[in-house]
Design an enzyme around this catalytic site. Structure first.
Site, short mmCIF file in Angstrom:
data_model
loop_
_atom_site.label_atom_id
_atom_site.label_comp_id
_atom_site.label_asym_id
_atom_site.label_seq_id
_atom_site.Cartn_x
_atom_site.Cartn_y
_atom_site.Cartn_z
N GLY A 94 -8.71 -6.60 8.72
CA GLY A 94 -7.48 -6.82 7.85
C GLY A 94 -6.73 -5.67 7.71
O GLY A 94 -7.11 -4.65 7.47
N TYR A 95 -5.54 -5.52 8.30
CA TYR A 95 -4.69 -4.25 8.49
C TYR A 95 -3.50 -4.44 7.67
O TYR A 95 -2.30 -4.30 8.12
CB TYR A 95 -4.42 -4.18 9.97
CG TYR A 95 -4.31 -2.41 10.43
CD1 TYR A 95 -5.66 -1.80 10.10
CD2 TYR A 95 -3.19 -1.90 10.94
CE1 TYR A 95 -5.72 -0.66 10.45
CE2 TYR A 95 -3.29 -0.51 11.10
CZ TYR A 95 -4.33 0.09 10.97
OH TYR A 95 -4.52 1.33 11.30
N GLY A 96 -3.84 -4.62 6.50
CA GLY A 96 -2.48 -4.70 5.43
C GLY A 96 -2.57 -3.60 4.63
O GLY A 96 -2.96 -2.45 5.20
N ASN A 97 -1.93 -3.71 3.36
CA ASN A 97 -1.96 -2.40 2.55
C ASN A 97 -3.44 -1.98 2.47
O ASN A 97 -3.66 -0.70 2.52
CB ASN A 97 -1.38 -3.09 0.91
CG ASN A 97 -1.49 -1.99 0.26
OD1 ASN A 97 -2.70 -1.13 -0.19
ND2 ASN A 97 -0.51 -1.94 -0.65
N ALA A 98 -4.49 -2.77 2.09
CA ALA A 98 -5.68 -1.98 1.68
C ALA A 98 -6.37 -1.63 3.22
O ALA A 98 -6.99 -0.49 3.19
CB ALA A 98 -6.54 -3.05 1.21
N GLY A 99 -6.32 -2.48 4.09
CA GLY A 99 -7.08 -2.09 5.52
C GLY A 99 -6.54 -0.91 6.17
O GLY A 99 -7.14 0.00 6.75
N LYS A 140 -4.88 -12.47 -15.55
CA LYS A 140 -4.29 -12.92 -14.34
C LYS A 140 -3.04 -13.75 -14.55
O LYS A 140 -3.23 -14.76 -15.32
CB LYS A 140 -5.13 -13.44 -13.25
CG LYS A 140 -4.69 -13.08 -11.78
CD LYS A 140 -5.21 -11.65 -11.50
CE LYS A 140 -5.04 -11.47 -10.16
NZ LYS A 140 -5.65 -10.19 -9.81
#
Ligand code: NAD
Length: 417
Positions: A219-224, A107
């Site tokens: 969470g309503y981003g890329n994943a959600g 990382k």
């Protein structure tokens, strides 16, 4: 250790210790796996738009490369610490091993505030970071990718800088690139899609009919957002609640995920949506649904709220959403968890596919990417489930056992111990 709050890296060490004990891992292997193989601390001078030179601090941690070149994203964040980067590099090692792709874990990060920087400043920082670490990375050594606050454009600048330093085009040094520069079809929603494939496997095991299932997504981003769109669109599941950092919305008859996303893009949030009622993030976690998807942050399900979870299944798209104490409460209550480094491994799996396509300079159709991803995720899920049933341990411990066993085997075969 009593009453001491563990750092992220100490948590990864504790999780490893649990698996090591169950596996009767050789002490030398355990000792090697408790710490990163190599870490690089760099200073990056960047000419800012006002003419001043600012020096940024950056890191690259290569945790373990027994199974192949290291693989892991790069974060640009004001609160970045070497401790978090170490923890994430360790998790990447276990994640790559759990889905059985031939990579180790790493990382990287730079302490900076990308939201307050111009595009030119970000480009110079991205190139400067590569100038500082380029001799330690490479398609056969360590392959970065986007992570928090880095994106395909930043990957494009980084790949270009590395290629200039090498003197030839080298797309396989970095994944998550734009399609026009050797990115893979299907990378955009790969994390959610991979999670979806594990949900399908879990539902079969738990006898849940997904076409009639209810889902809540935090969470309503890329994943959600993508898991909501895919679960509704492919499986026919009913998305009854979603949320973001400002709060959530609920409609027992089901939301239309694409319309909700459209609204979030227009207004900056999902809340105050005409076809739903508002609810808090805490209320969302306690809904009686079949599937709960934490897809926002770490440490969301804790000792304080775990007993309120009524979902049959928790699919952890976020990294580290459940604390170790909450894990035990959920396990005792019979809540089935698909642990983070299994559930959200779709992103790194398609990154691996991108690297493969770059290496032989031949590109796959999106459908082929989906099929290969499905196969990888389903196999990984079944490997972990078998371990969990056989040893009567929760899915997280089982995932560690599967991953650590694979890394340890590679270390032994190489003759490291
Ligand atoms: P993102 O920035 O696209 O979306 C995050 C969402 O979470 C946003 O909608 C934000 O409003 C919401 N959020 C932030 N704080 C919140 C809070 N307190 N309560 C509720 N919602 C909140 O990020 P992402 O890429 O979707 O990542 C989400 C999680 O998934 C992270 O833990 C990340 O590490 C993990 N993950 C993502 C990927 C990927 O490919 N995107 C891969 C592996 C793991």
């Amino acid at each position: 250790m009593d009453n001491k709050v563990l750092t992220s890296f100490e948590i990864t060490q504790t999780q490893l210790d649990t698996a090591a004990k169950m596996l009767h891992l050789e002490p030398a292997i355990h000792a090697i796996l408790r710490v990163p193989m190599r870490e690089l601390h760099v200073s990056i001078p960047v000419r800012m738009d006002n003419g001043d030179v600012k020096v940024f601090e950056g890191f690259r941690v290569q945790y373990n490369n027994a199974r192949g070149p290291c693989k892991g994203g790069i974060r640009f964040h004001p609160d970045e610490t070497i401790d978090t980067i170490r923890a994430l590099a360790a998790w990447m090692t276990w994640k790559c091993a759990a889905v059985d792709i031939p990579f180790g874990g790493s990382k990287g990060g730079v302490i900076c505030n990308p939201k307050g920087m111009s595009s030119g400043e970000l480009e110079r920082l991205s190139r400067g970071y590569i100038d500082a670490i380029w001799e330690f990375i490479g398609p056969d050594r360590d392959i970065p990718a986007p992570d928090v606050y880095t994106n395909p454009q930043i990957m494009a600048w980084m790949m270009d800088e590395y290629s200039k330093l090498k003197g030839y085009h080298s797309p396989a040094v970095i994944t998550g690139k734009p399609l026009a520069l050797g990115g893979s079809a299907g990378r955009g929603d790969a994390t959610a899609r991979g999670g979806l494939y594990t949900i399908v496997e879990a539902a079969r095991h738990l006898n849940i009919d997904l076409s009639a299932a209810t889902v809540a997504v935090q969470g309503y981003g890329n994943a959600g957002a993508n898991i909501a769109i895919l679960a509704n669109g492919i499986l026919g599941s009913r998305i009854v609640a979603v949320s973001d950092s400002k709060g959530g919305i609920y409609n027992e008859h089901g939301l239309e995920p694409n319309k909700v996303l459209q609204r979030k893009m227009e207004t900056g949030s999902v809340i105050n949506y005409s076809e739903a009622e508002n609810l808090s993030n805490e209320e969302l976690l306690g809904l009686r649904v079949d599937i709960l998807c934490p897809a926002a942050l770490e440490n969301i399900i804790t000792q304080a709220n775990a007993s309120k979870i009524k979902a049959k299944m928790v699919a952890e798209l976020a990294n580290g959403p459940t604390t170790p104490e909450a894990d035990e409460i959920l396990y005792d209550a019979g809540v089935f968890i698909i642990p983070d480094f299994l559930c959200n491994a779709g992103g790194v799996t398609v990154s691996y596919f991108e690297w493969v396509q770059n290496m032989y300079n031949y590109y796959w159709e999106e459908e082929e990417v989906h099929q290969r991803l499905n196969k990888k995720m389903a196999k990984a899920f079944q490997d972990v489930l078998s371990e969990s049933l056989e040893r009567k341990v929760n899915m997280r411990v089982a995932a560690y056992i599967v991953a650590v066993t694979r890394v340890a085997e590679a270390m032994k075969l190489r003759g490291w111990v």
